[in-house]
Design a protein around this motif. Sequence first.
Motif, mmCIF file in Angstrom:
data_model
loop_
_atom_site.group_PDB
_atom_site.id
_atom_site.type_symbol
_atom_site.label_atom_id
_atom_site.label_comp_id
_atom_site.label_asym_id
_atom_site.label_seq_id
_atom_site.Cartn_x
_atom_site.Cartn_y
_atom_site.Cartn_z
ATOM 1 N N SER A 51 38.332 47.751 37.914
ATOM 2 C CA SER A 51 38.173 47.411 36.505
ATOM 3 C C SER A 51 37.136 48.273 35.795
ATOM 4 O O SER A 51 37.368 48.751 34.682
ATOM 5 C CB SER A 51 37.839 45.932 36.339
ATOM 6 O OG SER A 51 36.642 45.623 36.984
ATOM 7 N N LEU A 52 35.981 48.526 36.440
ATOM 8 C CA LEU A 52 34.957 49.299 35.735
ATOM 9 C C LEU A 52 35.322 50.769 35.658
ATOM 10 O O LEU A 52 35.081 51.415 34.632
ATOM 11 C CB LEU A 52 33.604 49.139 36.411
ATOM 12 C CG LEU A 52 32.777 47.958 35.928
ATOM 13 C CD1 LEU A 52 31.388 48.029 36.516
ATOM 14 C CD2 LEU A 52 32.683 47.900 34.412
ATOM 15 N N VAL A 123 30.981 41.346 37.250
ATOM 16 C CA VAL A 123 31.763 41.776 36.081
ATOM 17 C C VAL A 123 32.961 40.870 35.773
ATOM 18 O O VAL A 123 33.492 40.909 34.664
ATOM 19 C CB VAL A 123 32.235 43.240 36.198
ATOM 20 C CG1 VAL A 123 31.079 44.189 35.967
ATOM 21 C CG2 VAL A 123 32.914 43.503 37.512
ATOM 22 N N ASN A 124 33.365 40.047 36.731
ATOM 23 C CA ASN A 124 34.473 39.116 36.468
ATOM 24 C C ASN A 124 33.984 37.941 35.632
ATOM 25 O O ASN A 124 33.815 36.823 36.116
ATOM 26 C CB ASN A 124 35.035 38.546 37.779
ATOM 27 C CG ASN A 124 35.737 39.579 38.611
ATOM 28 O OD1 ASN A 124 35.255 40.698 38.741
ATOM 29 N ND2 ASN A 124 36.877 39.215 39.163
ATOM 30 N N THR A 125 33.728 38.217 34.367
ATOM 31 C CA THR A 125 33.275 37.179 33.445
ATOM 32 C C THR A 125 33.854 37.485 32.067
ATOM 33 O O THR A 125 34.172 38.634 31.769
ATOM 34 C CB THR A 125 31.730 37.180 33.330
ATOM 35 O OG1 THR A 125 31.274 38.533 33.211
ATOM 36 C CG2 THR A 125 31.058 36.531 34.500
ATOM 37 N N THR A 126 33.920 36.464 31.253
ATOM 38 C CA THR A 126 34.429 36.669 29.899
ATOM 39 C C THR A 126 33.364 37.404 29.060
ATOM 40 O O THR A 126 32.186 37.451 29.430
ATOM 41 C CB THR A 126 34.703 35.315 29.225
ATOM 42 O OG1 THR A 126 33.460 34.604 29.162
ATOM 43 C CG2 THR A 126 35.741 34.500 29.992
ATOM 44 N N ALA A 127 33.797 37.917 27.906
ATOM 45 C CA ALA A 127 32.861 38.610 27.009
ATOM 46 C C ALA A 127 31.753 37.651 26.565
ATOM 47 O O ALA A 127 30.586 38.047 26.455
ATOM 48 C CB ALA A 127 33.612 39.159 25.804
ATOM 49 N N ALA A 128 32.099 36.385 26.331
ATOM 50 C CA ALA A 128 31.096 35.414 25.869
ATOM 51 C C ALA A 128 30.028 35.196 26.946
ATOM 52 O O ALA A 128 28.831 35.074 26.643
ATOM 53 C CB ALA A 128 31.783 34.094 25.521
ATOM 54 N N CYS A 136 24.652 42.869 34.367
ATOM 55 C CA CYS A 136 25.913 42.715 35.101
ATOM 56 C C CYS A 136 25.776 43.369 36.472
ATOM 57 O O CYS A 136 24.849 44.146 36.717
ATOM 58 C CB CYS A 136 27.048 43.387 34.343
ATOM 59 S SG CYS A 136 27.637 42.407 32.970
ATOM 60 N N CYS A 137 26.693 43.074 37.360
ATOM 61 C CA CYS A 137 26.718 43.756 38.655
ATOM 62 C C CYS A 137 28.147 43.822 39.161
ATOM 63 O O CYS A 137 29.034 43.134 38.654
ATOM 64 C CB CYS A 137 25.825 43.049 39.674
ATOM 65 S SG CYS A 137 26.521 41.497 40.295
ATOM 66 N N GLU A 211 36.479 44.182 45.971
ATOM 67 C CA GLU A 211 36.707 44.291 44.535
ATOM 68 C C GLU A 211 37.231 42.972 43.995
ATOM 69 O O GLU A 211 38.027 42.305 44.648
ATOM 70 C CB GLU A 211 37.740 45.372 44.259
ATOM 71 C CG GLU A 211 38.084 45.473 42.804
ATOM 72 C CD GLU A 211 39.208 46.472 42.570
ATOM 73 O OE1 GLU A 211 39.798 46.409 41.522
ATOM 74 O OE2 GLU A 211 39.453 47.271 43.455
ATOM 75 N N CYS A 212 36.774 42.625 42.809
ATOM 76 C CA CYS A 212 37.494 41.614 42.064
ATOM 77 C C CYS A 212 37.285 40.195 42.577
ATOM 78 O O CYS A 212 37.832 39.265 42.055
ATOM 79 C CB CYS A 212 38.969 41.984 42.123
ATOM 80 S SG CYS A 212 39.974 41.221 40.902
ATOM 81 N N GLY A 213 36.481 40.002 43.600
ATOM 82 C CA GLY A 213 36.209 38.639 44.052
ATOM 83 C C GLY A 213 37.158 38.123 45.098
ATOM 84 O O GLY A 213 36.842 37.175 45.805
#
Length: 331
Positions: A51-52, A123-128, A136-137, A211-213
């Motif tokens: 994703s990043l 990084v697996n979080t919403t913009a809010a 971030c990490c 990656e990605c959880g």
Amino acid sequence: MTASPTIARSGLEPGWADEVRALARRRDAVLLAHNYQLPEIQDVADHTGDSLALSRIAAESQASTIVFCGVHFMAETAKILSPGKTVLIPDAAAGCSLADSITVDQLRAWKAEHPGAVVVSYVNTTAAVKAETDICCTSSNAVEVVASIPAGKEVLFLPDQFLGAHVRRVLQRENMHVWAGECHVHAGINGATLTAQAEANPDAELFVHPECGCATSALYLAGTGAVPADRVKILSTGGMLDAARESRASSVLVATEVGMLHQLRRAAPEIDFRAVNDRASCRYMKMITPEKLLRALREGRDEVHVDPELAARGRAAVRRMIEIGQPGGAE
Ligand code: SF4
């Protein structure tokens, strides 16, 4: 690009991939596909990756439109990093169980219980949620990010409990609180499955790609010695593809979401790559289909919007991470 059997069954014309490319050109769009996308989506994309890495490609691209074939928080991250570009996702309902495991209200309440704590978000979080985050990490730099925080400061780590437990164990940090979030896919990559597969395939190497959880539980288990350490390789996307090309093993077990197998088999066709659990598939990732990609390009939907003020705060949290260490590893 040839149409796969999946496409033929779905009734799409064999030339669908050509149509996708022509429409993308007309829209001045770059097509990005996450590693966990359907193989036919990966094959038609301009770039595949995590994703990043994809968000960085999006930010550097000259294209005015980004079509992000992945889940919603990833498209939001691309928008946060490229606020001036149009970002489309073929299905805005493609969510993420890990990102959804904490809401912004829950995070605010948690912060209120720990005034002064530093918030570290995967990084697996919403913009809010990113907007309420200090740093971030990714899975590859989470230890480094938390280690950069003064020892006397409390840390709130979210949303992935396995990544959090891994970081806490490595750093032996008592004042780090971990949110009990998880991705539904990792449940299929548990200790029993990992150990059984490692025992049944004694000559196979084991690639863990957290990656990605979806495979952070495997990362945690590898650290506990649940599987022989000399056979385990914890690798980033790029590292995993390099290791595949260099490996002399005839078979490799892969602890991650099954979509990653497509890139690995293309990189090293002579190796027998097997998923630790072939049911470890993300249903949200698979919501992006060729039909929806065509619709996105024809109709310009679904467009991803992030409030500019939220985006600026989220961008600051991502930038702080990059200042601490390039997230070039296993995100
Ligand atoms: S694999 Fe898990 S963490 Fe990744 S997008 Fe799917 S639900 Fe989210």
